[in-house]
Scaffold this active site. Structure first.
Site, PDB file in Angstrom:
ATOM      1  CG  HIS A 152      -2.646  -0.761   1.609  1.00 44.85           C
ATOM      2  ND1 HIS A 152      -3.235  -0.652   2.160  1.00 44.85           N
ATOM      3  CD2 HIS A 152      -2.493  -1.729   0.350  1.00 44.85           C
ATOM      4  CE1 HIS A 152      -4.413  -2.027   1.181  1.00 44.85           C
ATOM      5  NE2 HIS A 152      -3.487  -2.170   0.814  1.00 44.85           N
ATOM      6  CE1 TYR A 185      -5.088   3.648   8.740  1.00 41.34           C
ATOM      7  CE2 TYR A 185      -6.116   3.055  11.198  1.00 41.34           C
ATOM      8  CZ  TYR A 185      -5.234   2.597  10.838  1.00 41.34           C
ATOM      9  OH  TYR A 185      -3.651   1.975  10.677  1.00 41.34           O
ATOM     10  N   PRO A 212      -4.148  -0.003  19.162  1.00 43.83           N
ATOM     11  CG  PRO A 212      -6.138  -1.123  18.786  1.00 43.83           C
ATOM     12  CD  PRO A 212      -5.278  -0.581  19.828  1.00 43.83           C
ATOM     13  CE  LYS A 252       4.021   3.279  13.831  1.00 44.62           C
ATOM     14  NZ  LYS A 252       3.399   2.882  12.296  1.00 44.62           N
ATOM     15  CE1 TYR A 307      -1.048   3.751   9.802  1.00 44.35           C
ATOM     16  CE2 TYR A 307       0.018   2.864   8.289  1.00 44.35           C
ATOM     17  CZ  TYR A 307      -0.872   2.471   8.704  1.00 44.35           C
ATOM     18  OH  TYR A 307      -2.077   1.706   8.268  1.00 44.35           O
TER      19      TYR A 307
HETATM   20  P1  FAD Z   1       1.869 -12.277  21.199  1.00 44.10           P
HETATM   21  O1  FAD Z   1       1.380 -12.518  20.129  1.00 44.10           O
HETATM   22  O2  FAD Z   1       1.307 -12.023  22.950  1.00 44.10           O
HETATM   23  O3  FAD Z   1       3.018 -13.365  22.102  1.00 44.10           O
HETATM   24  C1  FAD Z   1       3.355 -14.462  23.307  1.00 44.10           C
HETATM   25  C2  FAD Z   1       3.533 -15.641  23.111  1.00 44.10           C
HETATM   26  O4  FAD Z   1       3.438 -16.361  24.441  1.00 44.10           O
HETATM   27  C3  FAD Z   1       1.665 -16.532  23.245  1.00 44.10           C
HETATM   28  O5  FAD Z   1       1.657 -16.905  21.963  1.00 44.10           O
HETATM   29  C4  FAD Z   1       1.224 -16.409  24.197  1.00 44.10           C
HETATM   30  O6  FAD Z   1       0.356 -17.901  24.475  1.00 44.10           O
HETATM   31  C5  FAD Z   1       2.673 -16.597  24.866  1.00 44.10           C
HETATM   32  N1  FAD Z   1       3.073 -16.647  26.657  1.00 44.10           N
HETATM   33  C6  FAD Z   1       1.997 -16.382  27.401  1.00 44.10           C
HETATM   34  N2  FAD Z   1       2.252 -16.615  28.290  1.00 44.10           N
HETATM   35  C7  FAD Z   1       3.225 -17.882  28.514  1.00 44.10           C
HETATM   36  C8  FAD Z   1       3.909 -18.206  29.583  1.00 44.10           C
HETATM   37  N3  FAD Z   1       3.533 -18.132  31.083  1.00 44.10           N
HETATM   38  N4  FAD Z   1       4.302 -19.856  29.122  1.00 44.10           N
HETATM   39  C9  FAD Z   1       5.314 -19.880  27.663  1.00 44.10           C
HETATM   40  N5  FAD Z   1       4.059 -19.228  26.636  1.00 44.10           N
HETATM   41  C10 FAD Z   1       3.345 -17.697  27.098  1.00 44.10           C
HETATM   42  N6  FAD Z   1      -2.129  -4.580  16.556  1.00 44.10           N
HETATM   43  C11 FAD Z   1      -2.112  -3.996  15.634  1.00 44.10           C
HETATM   44  O7  FAD Z   1      -1.188  -3.765  14.981  1.00 44.10           O
HETATM   45  N7  FAD Z   1      -3.011  -4.565  14.485  1.00 44.10           N
HETATM   46  C12 FAD Z   1      -4.267  -4.832  15.255  1.00 44.10           C
HETATM   47  O8  FAD Z   1      -5.438  -4.624  15.564  1.00 44.10           O
HETATM   48  C13 FAD Z   1      -3.895  -6.055  16.514  1.00 44.10           C
HETATM   49  N8  FAD Z   1      -4.774  -6.431  17.157  1.00 44.10           N
HETATM   50  C14 FAD Z   1      -4.509  -7.140  18.275  1.00 44.10           C
HETATM   51  C15 FAD Z   1      -6.451  -7.421  18.653  1.00 44.10           C
HETATM   52  C16 FAD Z   1      -5.209  -8.450  20.036  1.00 44.10           C
HETATM   53  C17 FAD Z   1      -7.073  -9.259  20.764  1.00 44.10           C
HETATM   54  C18 FAD Z   1      -4.101  -8.185  20.626  1.00 44.10           C
HETATM   55  C19 FAD Z   1      -3.823  -8.958  22.188  1.00 44.10           C
HETATM   56  C20 FAD Z   1      -3.500  -8.121  20.021  1.00 44.10           C
HETATM   57  C21 FAD Z   1      -3.760  -6.976  18.722  1.00 44.10           C
HETATM   58  N9  FAD Z   1      -2.099  -6.483  18.395  1.00 44.10           N
HETATM   59  C22 FAD Z   1      -2.415  -6.050  17.086  1.00 44.10           C
HETATM   60  C23 FAD Z   1      -0.834  -6.125  18.425  1.00 44.10           C
HETATM   61  C24 FAD Z   1       0.005  -7.658  18.586  1.00 44.10           C
HETATM   62  O9  FAD Z   1      -0.575  -8.597  17.671  1.00 44.10           O
HETATM   63  C25 FAD Z   1       0.492  -7.567  19.228  1.00 44.10           C
HETATM   64  O10 FAD Z   1       1.666  -6.575  19.698  1.00 44.10           O
HETATM   65  C26 FAD Z   1       2.371  -8.738  18.537  1.00 44.10           C
HETATM   66  O11 FAD Z   1       0.676  -9.830  18.170  1.00 44.10           O
HETATM   67  C27 FAD Z   1       3.367  -8.859  19.419  1.00 44.10           C
HETATM   68  O12 FAD Z   1       3.737 -10.093  19.740  1.00 44.10           O
HETATM   69  P2  FAD Z   1       3.976 -10.472  21.227  1.00 44.10           P
HETATM   70  O13 FAD Z   1       4.858 -11.976  20.036  1.00 44.10           O
HETATM   71  O14 FAD Z   1       4.898 -10.234  21.168  1.00 44.10           O
HETATM   72  O15 FAD Z   1       3.520 -11.015  21.732  1.00 44.10           O
HETATM   73  C1  DHB Z   2      -5.160  -3.072  10.856  1.00 42.33           C
HETATM   74  C2  DHB Z   2      -4.819  -3.544  12.084  1.00 42.33           C
HETATM   75  C3  DHB Z   2      -5.094  -1.675  13.025  1.00 42.33           C
HETATM   76  O1  DHB Z   2      -4.906  -0.999  14.004  1.00 42.33           O
HETATM   77  C4  DHB Z   2      -4.479  -1.022  12.209  1.00 42.33           C
HETATM   78  O2  DHB Z   2      -4.009  -0.193  12.360  1.00 42.33           O
HETATM   79  C5  DHB Z   2      -4.593  -1.088  10.356  1.00 42.33           C
HETATM   80  C6  DHB Z   2      -4.981  -2.599  10.305  1.00 42.33           C
HETATM   81  C7  DHB Z   2      -5.973  -4.554  11.099  1.00 42.33           C
HETATM   82  O3  DHB Z   2      -6.162  -5.926  11.743  1.00 42.33           O
HETATM   83  O4  DHB Z   2      -5.853  -5.107   9.477  1.00 42.33           O
END
Ligand code: FAD
Ligand code: DHB
Length: 389
Positions: free
Chosen positions: A72, A200, A292, A296, A384
């Site tokens: 994009h 947005y 979200p 980021k 962004y």
């Molecule tokens: P995570 O993806 O949370 O991974 C952590 C992992 O550790 C998980 O698999 C979990 O099961 C595991 N874990 C937890 N506790 C333990 C333990 N005690 N022992 C072993 N393993 C464990 N970001 C955006 O930019 N846009 C979005 O639309 C967006 N939507 C989101 C929706 C939700 C519901 C959530 C929770 C987050 C969202 N995010 C979004 C944020 C983005 O998904 C996260 O920033 C990203 O997943 C971070 O990655 P991570 O690997 O740090 O954490």
């Molecule tokens: C999506 C999520 C976001 O938080 C965003 O800023 C843009 C796109 C998505 O899930 O597609």
């Protein structure tokens, strides 16, 4: 069992760290509380910064991303029905790529499986020990049997609710937090997206976002009060609300259908400091949460582990601790800038319970400034598409 780096969590942070270390010949074991299917079933982020794409390329897992990801060159903001496009390519010569977090996770899991590296799924009662000395250990239970993993370092990549940050003595950690009084209700639908790029939208009734996963699969969000439950939102109610919050053209073009996923994500800003405690490091959502708006979260997880991998590689190659000593300060500087941008985008695009007429005029002025000032638009585009790693 023994390994060099024990990684807690197989989300994008843990898997990408494992891959970057593998590329440098450093062995890792990943411990994950959930099953592989559960991790792949979570629908989360969808937008990758250019730097994240470049990092995935360097890690040798960019093939499917380039074949299927949608590049994009801009996004649109819609304020009370007025739409404006930010052309990133023209403003700063950068782009973002729409490619779901689920796909990034799957690509990294496949690469790890192919390399025959160990990931222990459904590891229960994971506990961290002795990371203040030279011989840290991680204990866990698998199939009812207790195991111990000895290692040189522990990487806490286990998300906001994980055990890693919780294992740090309270007085060693300072946290900063802002909880927003609303969440995002998201739905996934097998219909083409309403527009070629993301929209947005700010509306008096609340924020809305039109996003996508592919040319035939769309992702839409509307701001809802924190007290709302997903069961209160039928598909019909969702579509009606979304239509009210976007401009007329988008409302007319919207293709609706039965949702294939529907969930509410709370909005929070959170940062822990510092991010290193002896031989334990925190990265990704274990270290920080962004609302979200601005997409980021996943990208910050990627920039954290890029820096952590570099520091650990330097340690093993040169026996120098300069990189690991500097890890926390280095990543926190970028984390706070992403926190600022996500907070700013959240503040201008959402409707807050206490937004008064003055506040609404300020939000409108922000939009008009962005629309008419190339400097403001460039600043938005630079943030962004992602600040340098
Ligand atoms: P995570 O993806 O949370 O991974 C952590 C992992 O550790 C998980 O698999 C979990 O099961 C595991 N874990 C937890 N506790 C333990 C333990 N005690 N022992 C072993 N393993 C464990 N970001 C955006 O930019 N846009 C979005 O639309 C967006 N939507 C989101 C929706 C939700 C519901 C959530 C929770 C987050 C969202 N995010 C979004 C944020 C983005 O998904 C996260 O920033 C990203 O997943 C971070 O990655 P991570 O690997 O740090 O954490
Ligand atoms: C999506 C999520 C976001 O938080 C965003 O800023 C843009 C796109 C998505 O899930 O597609």
């Amino acid at each position: 069992m023994r390994t060099k780096v024990a990684i807690i969590g197989s989300g994008p942070a843990g898997l990408l760290l494992g891959r970057l270390l593998e590329c440098a010949g450093i062995e890792t074991v990943i411990l994950e509380r959930r099953s592989q299917e559960y991790v792949l079933g979570r629908i989360r982020a969808g937008v990758l910064e250019q730097g994240t794409v470049e990092l995935l390329d360097r890690a040798g897992v960019g093939e499917k991303l380039h074949a299927e990801g949608l590049v994009h060159e801009g996004v649109e903001f819609c304020f009370d029905g007025d739409r404006h496009r930010f052309n990133f390519q023209e403003l700063i010569g950068r782009t973002v790529t729409v490619y779901g977090q689920t796909e990034v996770t799957r690509d990294l899991m496949r690469a790890r499986d192919r390399s025959g590296l160990t990931t222990i799924y459904e590891a229960e009662n994971v506990s961290l020990h002795d990371f203040d000395g030279d011989a840290p250990k991680v204990r866990y239970v698998k199939d009812g049997v207790e195991h111990q993993l000895a290692c040189d370092f522990i990487a806490g990549c286990d998300g906001y609710h994980g055990v890693s940050r919780a294992s740090v003595p309270g007085d060693a950690l300072r946290t900063f937090e802002r909880v927003y009084p609303f969440g995002w209700l998201g739905i996934l639908v097998d219909k083409p997206p309403v527009a070629d790029e993301l929209i947005y939208a700010h509306h008096e009734r609340g924020f809305a976002l039109c996003s996508m996963r592919s040319p035939t699969r769309s992702r839409y969000y509307v701001q809802v009060p924190s007290s709302d439950r997903v069961e209160e939102w039928s598909d019909q109610r969702f579509w009606d609300e979304l239509r009210r919050r976007v401009d007329e053209e988008a409302a007319d073009d919207l293709m609706t259908g039965p949702s294939i996923e529907k969930s509410i994500a709370p909005l929070r800003s959170f940062v822990a400091e510092p991010l290193r405690f002896g031989r334990l490091f925190l990265a990704g959502d274990a270290a920080h949460i962004v609302p979200p708006t601005g997409a980021k979260g996943l990208n910050l997880a990627a920039s954290d582990v890029a820096a952590l991998a570099e520091a650990l590689i330097e340690f093993y190659a040169e026996r120098s601790s300069a990189g690991i000593d500097g890890y926390s300060a280095r990543v926190l500087s970028r984390i706070w800038k992403a926190e600022r941008f996500s907070w700013w985008m959240t503040s201008i695009l959402h409707t807050f319970p206490d937004t008064d007429p003055f506040g609404r005029r300020i939000q409108r002025a922000e939009f008009d400034y962005l629309r008419t000032s190339a400097a403001a638009a460039r600043s938005m585009a630079e943030n962004y598409t992602g600040l340098p790693f």
